[in-house]
Design a protein around this motif. Structure first.
Motif, PDB file in Angstrom:
ATOM      1  N   TYR A   1       5.649   4.552  11.921  1.00  0.00           N
ATOM      2  CA  TYR A   1       4.367   4.149  11.335  1.00  0.00           C
ATOM      3  C   TYR A   1       3.700   3.095  12.209  1.00  0.00           C
ATOM      4  O   TYR A   1       4.325   2.130  12.626  1.00  0.00           O
ATOM      5  N   LYS A   2       2.406   3.290  12.510  1.00  0.00           N
ATOM      6  CA  LYS A   2       1.627   2.319  13.273  1.00  0.00           C
ATOM      7  C   LYS A   2       0.900   1.394  12.303  1.00  0.00           C
ATOM      8  O   LYS A   2       0.238   1.860  11.387  1.00  0.00           O
ATOM      9  N   PHE A   3       1.051   0.092  12.491  1.00  0.00           N
ATOM     10  CA  PHE A   3       0.388  -0.875  11.622  1.00  0.00           C
ATOM     11  C   PHE A   3      -1.113  -0.909  11.923  1.00  0.00           C
ATOM     12  O   PHE A   3      -1.509  -1.036  13.077  1.00  0.00           O
ATOM     13  N   SER A   4      -1.922  -0.824  10.872  1.00  0.00           N
ATOM     14  CA  SER A   4      -3.360  -0.978  11.036  1.00  0.00           C
ATOM     15  C   SER A   4      -3.698  -2.464  11.012  1.00  0.00           C
ATOM     16  O   SER A   4      -2.850  -3.312  10.725  1.00  0.00           O
ATOM     17  N   ILE A   5      -4.947  -2.793  11.293  1.00  0.00           N
ATOM     18  CA  ILE A   5      -5.368  -4.189  11.278  1.00  0.00           C
ATOM     19  C   ILE A   5      -5.258  -4.765   9.870  1.00  0.00           C
ATOM     20  O   ILE A   5      -4.913  -5.940   9.701  1.00  0.00           O
ATOM     21  N   ILE A   6      -5.503  -3.946   8.851  1.00  0.00           N
ATOM     22  CA  ILE A   6      -5.378  -4.407   7.464  1.00  0.00           C
ATOM     23  C   ILE A   6      -3.922  -4.742   7.157  1.00  0.00           C
ATOM     24  O   ILE A   6      -3.636  -5.732   6.479  1.00  0.00           O
ATOM     25  N   ASP A   7      -3.002  -3.931   7.668  1.00  0.00           N
ATOM     26  CA  ASP A   7      -1.577  -4.201   7.461  1.00  0.00           C
ATOM     27  C   ASP A   7      -1.169  -5.506   8.130  1.00  0.00           C
ATOM     28  O   ASP A   7      -0.406  -6.297   7.572  1.00  0.00           O
ATOM     29  N   LYS A   8      -1.677  -5.764   9.314  1.00  0.00           N
ATOM     30  CA  LYS A   8      -1.343  -6.992  10.037  1.00  0.00           C
ATOM     31  C   LYS A   8      -1.909  -8.218   9.325  1.00  0.00           C
ATOM     32  O   LYS A   8      -1.220  -9.237   9.185  1.00  0.00           O
ATOM     33  N   VAL A   9      -3.163  -8.127   8.856  1.00  0.00           N
ATOM     34  CA  VAL A   9      -3.765  -9.239   8.118  1.00  0.00           C
ATOM     35  C   VAL A   9      -3.010  -9.467   6.816  1.00  0.00           C
ATOM     36  O   VAL A   9      -2.762 -10.611   6.416  1.00  0.00           O
ATOM     37  N   SER A  10      -2.620  -8.386   6.144  1.00  0.00           N
ATOM     38  CA  SER A  10      -1.858  -8.506   4.906  1.00  0.00           C
ATOM     39  C   SER A  10      -0.524  -9.197   5.147  1.00  0.00           C
ATOM     40  O   SER A  10      -0.093 -10.026   4.342  1.00  0.00           O
ATOM     41  N   LEU A  11       0.120  -8.877   6.246  1.00  0.00           N
ATOM     42  CA  LEU A  11       1.395  -9.513   6.573  1.00  0.00           C
ATOM     43  C   LEU A  11       1.216 -11.012   6.805  1.00  0.00           C
ATOM     44  O   LEU A  11       2.002 -11.827   6.318  1.00  0.00           O
TER      45      LEU A  11
ATOM     46  N   MET B   1       0.670 -12.645   3.495  1.00  0.00           N
ATOM     47  CA  MET B   1       1.922 -12.704   2.736  1.00  0.00           C
ATOM     48  C   MET B   1       2.799 -13.856   3.228  1.00  0.00           C
ATOM     49  O   MET B   1       3.419 -14.556   2.422  1.00  0.00           O
ATOM     50  N   VAL B   2       2.842 -14.069   4.531  1.00  0.00           N
ATOM     51  CA  VAL B   2       3.623 -15.185   5.069  1.00  0.00           C
ATOM     52  C   VAL B   2       3.011 -16.511   4.613  1.00  0.00           C
ATOM     53  O   VAL B   2       3.738 -17.425   4.200  1.00  0.00           O
TER      54      VAL B   2
ATOM     55  N   LEU C   1       5.052 -19.187   2.349  1.00  0.00           N
ATOM     56  CA  LEU C   1       5.246 -20.575   2.764  1.00  0.00           C
ATOM     57  C   LEU C   1       4.674 -21.541   1.729  1.00  0.00           C
ATOM     58  O   LEU C   1       5.279 -22.570   1.426  1.00  0.00           O
ATOM     59  N   ASN C   2       3.512 -21.198   1.190  1.00  0.00           N
ATOM     60  CA  ASN C   2       2.891 -22.051   0.179  1.00  0.00           C
ATOM     61  C   ASN C   2       3.784 -22.156  -1.056  1.00  0.00           C
ATOM     62  O   ASN C   2       4.025 -23.249  -1.564  1.00  0.00           O
ATOM     63  N   TRP C   3       4.307 -21.035  -1.538  1.00  0.00           N
ATOM     64  CA  TRP C   3       5.183 -21.076  -2.718  1.00  0.00           C
ATOM     65  C   TRP C   3       6.489 -21.796  -2.422  1.00  0.00           C
ATOM     66  O   TRP C   3       7.040 -22.486  -3.283  1.00  0.00           O
TER      67      TRP C   3
ATOM     68  N   ILE D   1      -4.411 -13.013  -1.126  1.00  0.00           N
ATOM     69  CA  ILE D   1      -2.958 -12.994  -0.969  1.00  0.00           C
ATOM     70  C   ILE D   1      -2.335 -12.007  -1.957  1.00  0.00           C
ATOM     71  O   ILE D   1      -1.412 -11.269  -1.612  1.00  0.00           O
ATOM     72  N   GLY D   2      -2.850 -11.962  -3.184  1.00  0.00           N
ATOM     73  CA  GLY D   2      -2.360 -10.996  -4.169  1.00  0.00           C
ATOM     74  C   GLY D   2      -2.627  -9.563  -3.748  1.00  0.00           C
ATOM     75  O   GLY D   2      -1.760  -8.687  -3.863  1.00  0.00           O
ATOM     76  N   VAL D   3      -3.821  -9.300  -3.224  1.00  0.00           N
ATOM     77  CA  VAL D   3      -4.158  -7.958  -2.740  1.00  0.00           C
ATOM     78  C   VAL D   3      -3.289  -7.602  -1.543  1.00  0.00           C
ATOM     79  O   VAL D   3      -2.847  -6.457  -1.393  1.00  0.00           O
ATOM     80  N   ALA D   4      -3.007  -8.583  -0.681  1.00  0.00           N
ATOM     81  CA  ALA D   4      -2.127  -8.347   0.466  1.00  0.00           C
ATOM     82  C   ALA D   4      -0.732  -7.963  -0.007  1.00  0.00           C
ATOM     83  O   ALA D   4      -0.081  -7.103   0.594  1.00  0.00           O
ATOM     84  N   GLY D   5      -0.273  -8.590  -1.082  1.00  0.00           N
ATOM     85  CA  GLY D   5       1.031  -8.224  -1.643  1.00  0.00           C
ATOM     86  C   GLY D   5       1.056  -6.783  -2.116  1.00  0.00           C
ATOM     87  O   GLY D   5       2.024  -6.051  -1.880  1.00  0.00           O
ATOM     88  N   LEU D   6      -0.010  -6.365  -2.777  1.00  0.00           N
ATOM     89  CA  LEU D   6      -0.094  -4.955  -3.209  1.00  0.00           C
ATOM     90  C   LEU D   6      -0.118  -4.019  -2.010  1.00  0.00           C
ATOM     91  O   LEU D   6       0.520  -2.961  -2.025  1.00  0.00           O
TER      92      LEU D   6
END
Length: 71
Positions: free
Chosen positions: A2-12, A15-16, A20-22, A52-57
């Motif tokens: 699977y190739k990561f899209s830009i949305i996947d990279k931003v989501s990652l 998520m980090v 870190l915040n939590w 961040i919540g949408v990135a988790g989904l």
């Protein structure tokens, strides 16, 4: 594979940031997002929490995509 899209990279990245915040909230009662954007959390902070919540989904969906592509 699977190739990561830009949305996947931003989501990652989001998520980090959320993890870190939590972690800092749990260990030291220190809220990075609250410090950067002001306490109580204003509109920009709320939008960041929503992103961040949408990135988790998106990461959950990415997990199932990569799981199916490995078979």
């Amino acid at each position: 594979m699977y190739k990561f899209s830009i949305i996947d990279k931003v989501s990652l990245i989001l998520m980090v940031l959320g993890a870190l915040n939590w972690g800092l909230i749990g260990l030291f009662n220190f809220n990075i997002i609250g410090i950067i954007f002001g306490e109580p959390v204003n509109l920009i902070g709320r939008i960041l929490y929503i992103l961040i919540g949408v990135a988790g989904l998106n990461m959950i969906i990415l997990f199932f995509k990569t799981k199916n592509s490995c078979k």
